[in-house]
Write a protein that holds these residues in place. Structure first.
Motif, PDB file in Angstrom:
ATOM      1  N   PRO A  18       4.018 -21.022  13.401  1.00  0.00           N
ATOM      2  CA  PRO A  18       5.420 -21.233  13.734  1.00  0.00           C
ATOM      3  C   PRO A  18       6.300 -20.373  12.847  1.00  0.00           C
ATOM      4  CG  PRO A  18       4.601 -23.054  12.426  1.00  0.00           C
ATOM      5  CD  PRO A  18       3.428 -22.156  12.716  1.00  0.00           C
ATOM      6  N   PRO A  19       7.451 -19.961  13.350  1.00  0.00           N
ATOM      7  CA  PRO A  19       8.361 -19.206  12.492  1.00  0.00           C
ATOM      8  C   PRO A  19       8.935 -20.147  11.434  1.00  0.00           C
ATOM      9  CG  PRO A  19       9.412 -19.729  14.582  1.00  0.00           C
ATOM     10  CD  PRO A  19       7.970 -20.178  14.677  1.00  0.00           C
ATOM     11  N   PRO A  20       9.484 -19.597  10.356  1.00  0.00           N
ATOM     12  CA  PRO A  20      10.120 -20.474   9.362  1.00  0.00           C
ATOM     13  C   PRO A  20      11.127 -21.387  10.050  1.00  0.00           C
ATOM     14  CG  PRO A  20      10.029 -18.219   8.569  1.00  0.00           C
ATOM     15  CD  PRO A  20       9.561 -18.199  10.006  1.00  0.00           C
ATOM     16  N   ASN A  21      11.186 -22.607   9.601  1.00  0.00           N
ATOM     17  CA  ASN A  21      12.026 -23.610  10.237  1.00  0.00           C
ATOM     18  C   ASN A  21      13.039 -24.140   9.229  1.00  0.00           C
ATOM     19  OD1 ASN A  21      13.135 -25.813  11.519  1.00  0.00           O
ATOM     20  ND2 ASN A  21      11.181 -26.609  12.258  1.00  0.00           N
ATOM     21  N   PRO A  22      14.198 -23.477   9.141  1.00  0.00           N
ATOM     22  CA  PRO A  22      15.189 -23.930   8.154  1.00  0.00           C
ATOM     23  C   PRO A  22      15.654 -25.359   8.391  1.00  0.00           C
ATOM     24  CG  PRO A  22      15.950 -21.929   9.294  1.00  0.00           C
ATOM     25  CD  PRO A  22      14.624 -22.320   9.887  1.00  0.00           C
ATOM     26  N   SER A  23      15.677 -25.825   9.653  1.00  0.00           N
ATOM     27  CA  SER A  23      16.124 -27.194   9.889  1.00  0.00           C
ATOM     28  C   SER A  23      15.115 -28.200   9.330  1.00  0.00           C
ATOM     29  CB  SER A  23      16.391 -27.444  11.370  1.00  0.00           C
ATOM     30  OG  SER A  23      15.196 -27.408  12.105  1.00  0.00           O
ATOM     31  N   ARG A  30      17.567 -33.511   2.915  1.00  0.00           N
ATOM     32  CA  ARG A  30      18.442 -34.672   3.132  1.00  0.00           C
ATOM     33  C   ARG A  30      17.669 -35.976   2.913  1.00  0.00           C
ATOM     34  NH1 ARG A  30      21.004 -32.076   6.615  1.00  0.00           N
ATOM     35  NH2 ARG A  30      19.524 -32.355   8.332  1.00  0.00           N
ATOM     36  N   ARG A  31      16.461 -36.041   3.469  1.00  0.00           N
ATOM     37  CA  ARG A  31      15.645 -37.257   3.359  1.00  0.00           C
ATOM     38  C   ARG A  31      15.296 -37.540   1.905  1.00  0.00           C
ATOM     39  NH1 ARG A  31      11.887 -38.891   7.104  1.00  0.00           N
ATOM     40  NH2 ARG A  31      13.585 -38.591   8.571  1.00  0.00           N
ATOM     41  N   LEU A  32      14.834 -36.522   1.187  1.00  0.00           N
ATOM     42  CA  LEU A  32      14.450 -36.727  -0.214  1.00  0.00           C
ATOM     43  C   LEU A  32      15.664 -37.056  -1.071  1.00  0.00           C
ATOM     44  CD1 LEU A  32      11.733 -33.949  -0.653  1.00  0.00           C
ATOM     45  CD2 LEU A  32      11.383 -36.403  -0.314  1.00  0.00           C
ATOM     46  N   LEU A  57      16.431 -22.855   0.196  1.00  0.00           N
ATOM     47  CA  LEU A  57      17.623 -23.649   0.481  1.00  0.00           C
ATOM     48  C   LEU A  57      18.441 -23.840  -0.797  1.00  0.00           C
ATOM     49  CD1 LEU A  57      19.085 -25.351   2.682  1.00  0.00           C
ATOM     50  CD2 LEU A  57      17.756 -27.297   1.859  1.00  0.00           C
ATOM     51  N   SER A  58      19.695 -23.458  -0.746  1.00  0.00           N
ATOM     52  CA  SER A  58      20.585 -23.651  -1.885  1.00  0.00           C
ATOM     53  C   SER A  58      20.677 -25.137  -2.230  1.00  0.00           C
ATOM     54  CB  SER A  58      21.978 -23.111  -1.553  1.00  0.00           C
ATOM     55  OG  SER A  58      22.850 -23.307  -2.638  1.00  0.00           O
ATOM     56  N   GLY A  59      20.646 -25.449  -3.509  1.00  0.00           N
ATOM     57  CA  GLY A  59      20.730 -26.837  -3.947  1.00  0.00           C
ATOM     58  C   GLY A  59      19.397 -27.545  -4.017  1.00  0.00           C
ATOM     59  N   SER A  60      18.319 -26.814  -3.807  1.00  0.00           N
ATOM     60  CA  SER A  60      16.997 -27.452  -3.772  1.00  0.00           C
ATOM     61  C   SER A  60      16.587 -28.045  -5.117  1.00  0.00           C
ATOM     62  CB  SER A  60      15.928 -26.470  -3.279  1.00  0.00           C
ATOM     63  OG  SER A  60      15.895 -25.319  -4.096  1.00  0.00           O
ATOM     64  N   SER A  61      17.244 -27.656  -6.189  1.00  0.00           N
ATOM     65  CA  SER A  61      16.893 -28.234  -7.495  1.00  0.00           C
ATOM     66  C   SER A  61      17.185 -29.734  -7.541  1.00  0.00           C
ATOM     67  CB  SER A  61      17.617 -27.521  -8.632  1.00  0.00           C
ATOM     68  OG  SER A  61      19.019 -27.646  -8.473  1.00  0.00           O
ATOM     69  N   ALA A  62      17.971 -30.243  -6.604  1.00  0.00           N
ATOM     70  CA  ALA A  62      18.255 -31.675  -6.547  1.00  0.00           C
ATOM     71  C   ALA A  62      17.048 -32.471  -6.047  1.00  0.00           C
ATOM     72  CB  ALA A  62      19.456 -31.941  -5.638  1.00  0.00           C
ATOM     73  N   ALA A 170       6.324 -30.776   7.158  1.00  0.00           N
ATOM     74  CA  ALA A 170       6.513 -31.821   8.173  1.00  0.00           C
ATOM     75  C   ALA A 170       5.826 -33.108   7.737  1.00  0.00           C
ATOM     76  CB  ALA A 170       5.967 -31.347   9.519  1.00  0.00           C
ATOM     77  N   GLY A 171       4.682 -32.978   7.063  1.00  0.00           N
ATOM     78  CA  GLY A 171       3.969 -34.153   6.561  1.00  0.00           C
ATOM     79  C   GLY A 171       4.745 -34.877   5.466  1.00  0.00           C
ATOM     80  N   VAL A 172       5.407 -34.115   4.599  1.00  0.00           N
ATOM     81  CA  VAL A 172       6.247 -34.746   3.565  1.00  0.00           C
ATOM     82  C   VAL A 172       7.392 -35.489   4.245  1.00  0.00           C
ATOM     83  CG1 VAL A 172       7.763 -34.381   1.578  1.00  0.00           C
ATOM     84  CG2 VAL A 172       5.678 -33.035   1.795  1.00  0.00           C
ATOM     85  N   LEU A 173       8.024 -34.839   5.205  1.00  0.00           N
ATOM     86  CA  LEU A 173       9.141 -35.476   5.923  1.00  0.00           C
ATOM     87  C   LEU A 173       8.678 -36.778   6.583  1.00  0.00           C
ATOM     88  CD1 LEU A 173      12.111 -35.234   6.764  1.00  0.00           C
ATOM     89  CD2 LEU A 173      11.335 -33.951   8.768  1.00  0.00           C
ATOM     90  N   ALA A 174       7.544 -36.746   7.248  1.00  0.00           N
ATOM     91  CA  ALA A 174       7.036 -37.943   7.920  1.00  0.00           C
ATOM     92  C   ALA A 174       6.713 -39.074   6.948  1.00  0.00           C
ATOM     93  CB  ALA A 174       5.782 -37.589   8.726  1.00  0.00           C
TER      94      ALA A 174
END
Length: 179
Positions: A18-23, A30-32, A57-62, A170-174
């Motif tokens: 799959p291509p990179p998926n920024p969403s 957002r979830r984390l 993603l900007s702000g990923s240090s959060a 996707a596994g982390v998100l799930a």
């Protein structure tokens, strides 16, 4: 520790490279952030690509705590505490090692959730029982819950690595769904 059984997940036409998926990364961020969780990665066959996609993603240090690139068996042992005997017994590309990598990433970080990947991206290195494209993904949580699954991706090295990155995230998100 609650380790769920591993399984081979059937492929679909949408699984290959799959291509990179920024969403996906935005949704994960957002979830984390909503859960006040941080992520650690332990990568072998992807060589840091999961961490790179997160920190794009900007702000990923959060929410992104750290990444371990443990390409060699020695790195898995030294950086994550994976027992060398475990690697010798099961091989680096195995459920046991993937789970140990994810659990080691948690132990050696301040993260709440970790993802680990180990596999044969190719084009060399495959065997009859671990053909090119074989990847073990594992996720572990501070709660002690852990899960691993084996995938066999079609395609070239880039396709195997891209599919691994997307499925790892996707596994982390799930697994970070609020209770």
């Amino acid at each position: 520790m609650g380790v769920s059984p591993s399984h081979d997940v059937p492929m679909s036409p949408f699984d290959a490279a799959p291509p990179p998926n920024p969403s996906l990364v935005s949704d994960l961020a957002r979830r984390l952030t909503d859960r006040a969780w941080r992520l650690a990665t332990a990568e072998s066959c992807t060589g840091g690509l999961i961490a790179a996609q997160c920190t794009e993603l900007s702000g990923s240090s959060a929410w992104f705590e750290r990444g371990f690139v443990t390409y060699s068996n020695e790195a898995k042992t030294e950086m994550l505490g994976v027992d060398a005997a475990l690697i010798a017994q099961h091989g680096a590309v195995s459920q046991a090692v993937a789970l140990a990598m994810a659990q080691g990433a948690l132990k050696h970080s301040r993260a709440d959730v970790a993802v680990a990947v180990t596999g044969v991206a190719g084009p060399t290195g495959g065997s009859p029982d671990k053909p090119v494209g074989t990847v073990w993904l594992a996720w572990a949580m501070r709660s002690g819950v852990a899960h691993a699954e084996r995938r066999v991706w079609p395609g070239d090295r880039a396709a195997v690595r891209a599919a691994t990155v997307q499925n790892a995230l996707a596994g982390v998100l799930a697994r970070s769904v609020p209770l």
